[in-house]
Design a protein around this motif. Structure first.
Motif, PDB file in Angstrom:
ATOM      1  N   ASP A 134      14.048 -36.060   8.164  1.00  0.00           N
ATOM      2  CA  ASP A 134      13.741 -34.675   7.790  1.00  0.00           C
ATOM      3  C   ASP A 134      14.985 -33.825   7.588  1.00  0.00           C
ATOM      4  O   ASP A 134      14.871 -32.652   7.225  1.00  0.00           O
ATOM      5  CB  ASP A 134      12.890 -33.993   8.872  1.00  0.00           C
ATOM      6  N   ILE A 135      16.153 -34.375   7.835  1.00  0.00           N
ATOM      7  CA  ILE A 135      17.355 -33.550   7.812  1.00  0.00           C
ATOM      8  C   ILE A 135      18.494 -34.268   7.113  1.00  0.00           C
ATOM      9  O   ILE A 135      18.644 -35.479   7.222  1.00  0.00           O
ATOM     10  CB  ILE A 135      17.774 -33.132   9.247  1.00  0.00           C
ATOM     11  N   GLU A 136      19.257 -33.468   6.386  1.00  0.00           N
ATOM     12  CA  GLU A 136      20.481 -33.958   5.753  1.00  0.00           C
ATOM     13  C   GLU A 136      21.564 -32.917   5.994  1.00  0.00           C
ATOM     14  O   GLU A 136      21.342 -31.726   5.772  1.00  0.00           O
ATOM     15  CB  GLU A 136      20.278 -34.156   4.253  1.00  0.00           C
ATOM     16  N   VAL A 137      22.719 -33.365   6.468  1.00  0.00           N
ATOM     17  CA  VAL A 137      23.847 -32.469   6.697  1.00  0.00           C
ATOM     18  C   VAL A 137      25.024 -32.962   5.872  1.00  0.00           C
ATOM     19  O   VAL A 137      25.407 -34.126   5.957  1.00  0.00           O
ATOM     20  CB  VAL A 137      24.242 -32.414   8.193  1.00  0.00           C
ATOM     21  N   ASP A 172      26.349 -27.829   5.280  1.00  0.00           N
ATOM     22  CA  ASP A 172      25.152 -27.535   4.499  1.00  0.00           C
ATOM     23  C   ASP A 172      24.021 -28.356   5.100  1.00  0.00           C
ATOM     24  O   ASP A 172      24.039 -29.591   5.045  1.00  0.00           O
ATOM     25  CB  ASP A 172      25.350 -27.897   3.026  1.00  0.00           C
ATOM     26  N   ILE A 173      23.047 -27.667   5.702  1.00  0.00           N
ATOM     27  CA  ILE A 173      21.984 -28.313   6.455  1.00  0.00           C
ATOM     28  C   ILE A 173      20.667 -28.099   5.722  1.00  0.00           C
ATOM     29  O   ILE A 173      20.236 -26.959   5.536  1.00  0.00           O
ATOM     30  CB  ILE A 173      21.882 -27.722   7.883  1.00  0.00           C
ATOM     31  N   ALA A 174      20.045 -29.191   5.275  1.00  0.00           N
ATOM     32  CA  ALA A 174      18.748 -29.117   4.593  1.00  0.00           C
ATOM     33  C   ALA A 174      17.710 -29.781   5.492  1.00  0.00           C
ATOM     34  O   ALA A 174      17.881 -30.936   5.900  1.00  0.00           O
ATOM     35  CB  ALA A 174      18.813 -29.824   3.250  1.00  0.00           C
ATOM     36  N   ILE A 175      16.654 -29.038   5.802  1.00  0.00           N
ATOM     37  CA  ILE A 175      15.615 -29.532   6.703  1.00  0.00           C
ATOM     38  C   ILE A 175      14.264 -29.482   5.992  1.00  0.00           C
ATOM     39  O   ILE A 175      13.904 -28.460   5.407  1.00  0.00           O
ATOM     40  CB  ILE A 175      15.548 -28.707   8.004  1.00  0.00           C
ATOM     41  N   THR A 176      13.528 -30.563   6.078  1.00  0.00           N
ATOM     42  CA  THR A 176      12.200 -30.659   5.476  1.00  0.00           C
ATOM     43  C   THR A 176      11.132 -30.277   6.489  1.00  0.00           C
ATOM     44  O   THR A 176      11.233 -30.643   7.671  1.00  0.00           O
ATOM     45  CB  THR A 176      11.938 -32.104   5.003  1.00  0.00           C
ATOM     46  N   ASN A 229      31.225 -27.120  19.807  1.00  0.00           N
ATOM     47  CA  ASN A 229      31.829 -26.602  21.031  1.00  0.00           C
ATOM     48  C   ASN A 229      33.329 -26.851  21.072  1.00  0.00           C
ATOM     49  O   ASN A 229      34.080 -26.038  21.604  1.00  0.00           O
ATOM     50  CB  ASN A 229      31.144 -27.199  22.262  1.00  0.00           C
ATOM     51  N   ALA A 230      33.778 -27.962  20.491  1.00  0.00           N
ATOM     52  CA  ALA A 230      35.207 -28.280  20.502  1.00  0.00           C
ATOM     53  C   ALA A 230      36.015 -27.352  19.603  1.00  0.00           C
ATOM     54  O   ALA A 230      37.156 -27.016  19.918  1.00  0.00           O
ATOM     55  CB  ALA A 230      35.422 -29.734  20.065  1.00  0.00           C
ATOM     56  N   VAL A 231      35.442 -26.929  18.482  1.00  0.00           N
ATOM     57  CA  VAL A 231      36.210 -26.126  17.518  1.00  0.00           C
ATOM     58  C   VAL A 231      35.950 -24.624  17.643  1.00  0.00           C
ATOM     59  O   VAL A 231      36.679 -23.824  17.048  1.00  0.00           O
ATOM     60  CB  VAL A 231      35.957 -26.585  16.059  1.00  0.00           C
ATOM     61  N   ARG A 232      34.928 -24.246  18.403  1.00  0.00           N
ATOM     62  CA  ARG A 232      34.548 -22.829  18.513  1.00  0.00           C
ATOM     63  C   ARG A 232      35.745 -21.969  18.911  1.00  0.00           C
ATOM     64  O   ARG A 232      36.463 -22.278  19.851  1.00  0.00           O
ATOM     65  CB  ARG A 232      33.420 -22.656  19.523  1.00  0.00           C
ATOM     66  N   GLY A 233      35.988 -20.910  18.144  1.00  0.00           N
ATOM     67  CA  GLY A 233      37.083 -19.991  18.420  1.00  0.00           C
ATOM     68  C   GLY A 233      38.397 -20.423  17.797  1.00  0.00           C
ATOM     69  O   GLY A 233      39.373 -19.681  17.869  1.00  0.00           O
ATOM     70  N   ASN A 234      38.435 -21.590  17.198  1.00  0.00           N
ATOM     71  CA  ASN A 234      39.666 -22.093  16.607  1.00  0.00           C
ATOM     72  C   ASN A 234      39.505 -22.489  15.144  1.00  0.00           C
ATOM     73  O   ASN A 234      40.464 -22.415  14.383  1.00  0.00           O
ATOM     74  CB  ASN A 234      40.181 -23.297  17.413  1.00  0.00           C
ATOM     75  N   VAL A 235      38.316 -22.936  14.755  1.00  0.00           N
ATOM     76  CA  VAL A 235      38.046 -23.362  13.388  1.00  0.00           C
ATOM     77  C   VAL A 235      36.861 -22.557  12.869  1.00  0.00           C
ATOM     78  O   VAL A 235      35.820 -22.487  13.527  1.00  0.00           O
ATOM     79  CB  VAL A 235      37.718 -24.875  13.320  1.00  0.00           C
ATOM     80  N   GLU A 236      37.024 -21.966  11.705  1.00  0.00           N
ATOM     81  CA  GLU A 236      35.920 -21.236  11.076  1.00  0.00           C
ATOM     82  C   GLU A 236      34.863 -22.240  10.625  1.00  0.00           C
ATOM     83  O   GLU A 236      35.172 -23.205   9.924  1.00  0.00           O
ATOM     84  CB  GLU A 236      36.444 -20.460   9.870  1.00  0.00           C
ATOM     85  N   VAL A 237      33.615 -22.022  11.060  1.00  0.00           N
ATOM     86  CA  VAL A 237      32.508 -22.907  10.699  1.00  0.00           C
ATOM     87  C   VAL A 237      31.435 -22.070  10.021  1.00  0.00           C
ATOM     88  O   VAL A 237      30.900 -21.129  10.619  1.00  0.00           O
ATOM     89  CB  VAL A 237      31.926 -23.627  11.935  1.00  0.00           C
ATOM     90  N   ALA A 238      31.103 -22.435   8.771  1.00  0.00           N
ATOM     91  CA  ALA A 238      30.023 -21.787   8.040  1.00  0.00           C
ATOM     92  C   ALA A 238      28.821 -22.719   8.065  1.00  0.00           C
ATOM     93  O   ALA A 238      28.938 -23.912   7.796  1.00  0.00           O
ATOM     94  CB  ALA A 238      30.430 -21.510   6.599  1.00  0.00           C
ATOM     95  N   LEU A 239      27.651 -22.170   8.412  1.00  0.00           N
ATOM     96  CA  LEU A 239      26.411 -22.921   8.450  1.00  0.00           C
ATOM     97  C   LEU A 239      25.487 -22.422   7.350  1.00  0.00           C
ATOM     98  O   LEU A 239      25.079 -21.257   7.379  1.00  0.00           O
ATOM     99  CB  LEU A 239      25.726 -22.760   9.806  1.00  0.00           C
ATOM    100  N   ASN A 240      25.173 -23.263   6.397  1.00  0.00           N
ATOM    101  CA  ASN A 240      24.261 -22.925   5.305  1.00  0.00           C
ATOM    102  C   ASN A 240      22.985 -23.721   5.495  1.00  0.00           C
ATOM    103  O   ASN A 240      22.994 -24.950   5.443  1.00  0.00           O
ATOM    104  CB  ASN A 240      24.893 -23.261   3.944  1.00  0.00           C
ATOM    105  N   VAL A 241      21.877 -23.014   5.724  1.00  0.00           N
ATOM    106  CA  VAL A 241      20.610 -23.664   6.032  1.00  0.00           C
ATOM    107  C   VAL A 241      19.640 -23.477   4.878  1.00  0.00           C
ATOM    108  O   VAL A 241      19.426 -22.363   4.404  1.00  0.00           O
ATOM    109  CB  VAL A 241      19.978 -23.063   7.321  1.00  0.00           C
ATOM    110  N   THR A 242      19.051 -24.592   4.438  1.00  0.00           N
ATOM    111  CA  THR A 242      17.991 -24.544   3.433  1.00  0.00           C
ATOM    112  C   THR A 242      16.820 -25.390   3.931  1.00  0.00           C
ATOM    113  O   THR A 242      16.993 -26.264   4.778  1.00  0.00           O
ATOM    114  CB  THR A 242      18.455 -25.087   2.054  1.00  0.00           C
ATOM    115  N   THR A 243      15.642 -25.093   3.392  1.00  0.00           N
ATOM    116  CA  THR A 243      14.466 -25.887   3.727  1.00  0.00           C
ATOM    117  C   THR A 243      13.956 -26.540   2.454  1.00  0.00           C
ATOM    118  O   THR A 243      14.180 -26.057   1.344  1.00  0.00           O
ATOM    119  CB  THR A 243      13.364 -25.002   4.355  1.00  0.00           C
ATOM    120  N   ARG A 244      13.279 -27.666   2.656  1.00  0.00           N
ATOM    121  CA  ARG A 244      12.742 -28.431   1.516  1.00  0.00           C
ATOM    122  C   ARG A 244      11.270 -28.615   1.690  1.00  0.00           C
ATOM    123  O   ARG A 244      10.726 -28.602   2.745  1.00  0.00           O
ATOM    124  CB  ARG A 244      13.385 -29.818   1.415  1.00  0.00           C
TER     125      ARG A 244
END
Length: 141
Positions: free
Chosen positions: A76-79, A100-104, A126-141
């Motif tokens: 159900d998921i593709e990242v 890019d997270i696609a969830i059915t 948790n390892a990168v939080r505060g040090n690496v910018e992380v963008a989360l793009n969520v879509t549904t299918r």
């Protein structure tokens, strides 16, 4: 702290060398990407990081839905993980990550809620939080 799992990988030769896990399952040549002035033709640390983060994050999504009525199954998921490297202005480099997270089978609001919960438990996040910018793009299918 007691580890739930531990592994060792040996790197030899830097970005134009090799990486090999202690069990021999991972055994890869590395090459500096053409975009960075190298010859390309082999994997690189950014690809390996993108692969690891994407797979781990996908499992974190599945994990946070285990006790919910709206479970997310493996299929159900593709990242898709994207790792970028840029100069940090101090003579070094920094990373940026886009997932890019696609969830059915879920509505958008529920999918976004689950992804935020996964971002809180994922070991890579948790390892990168505060040090690496992380963008989360969520879509549904």
């Amino acid at each position: 702290m007691s580890n739930l799992y531990s592994t060792k990988v040996t790197a030899v030769g830097g970005r134009n060398g090799t990486v090999k896990s202690e069990d021999g399952i991972l055994d890869l040549s590395l090459a500096l990407p053409k975009e960075l002035g190298g010859k390309g033709g082999a994997t690189n640390p950014e690809q390996l990081f993108a692969a690891g983060y994407a797979a781990c994050f996908e499992n974190a999504v599945i994990h946070v839905t285990r006790g919910r009525s709206d479970k997310v199954r493996d299929d159900d998921i593709e990242v898709v993980g994207e790792v970028g490297m840029a100069a940090n202005g101090d003579g070094g480099f920094k990373l940026a990550v886009t997932l890019d997270i696609a969830i059915t089978g879920l509505d958008q609001a529920t999918a976004e809620e689950i992804v935020q919960a996964a971002h809180a438990v994922c070991p890579y996040s948790n390892a990168v939080r505060g040090n690496v910018e992380v963008a989360l793009n969520v879509t549904t299918r």
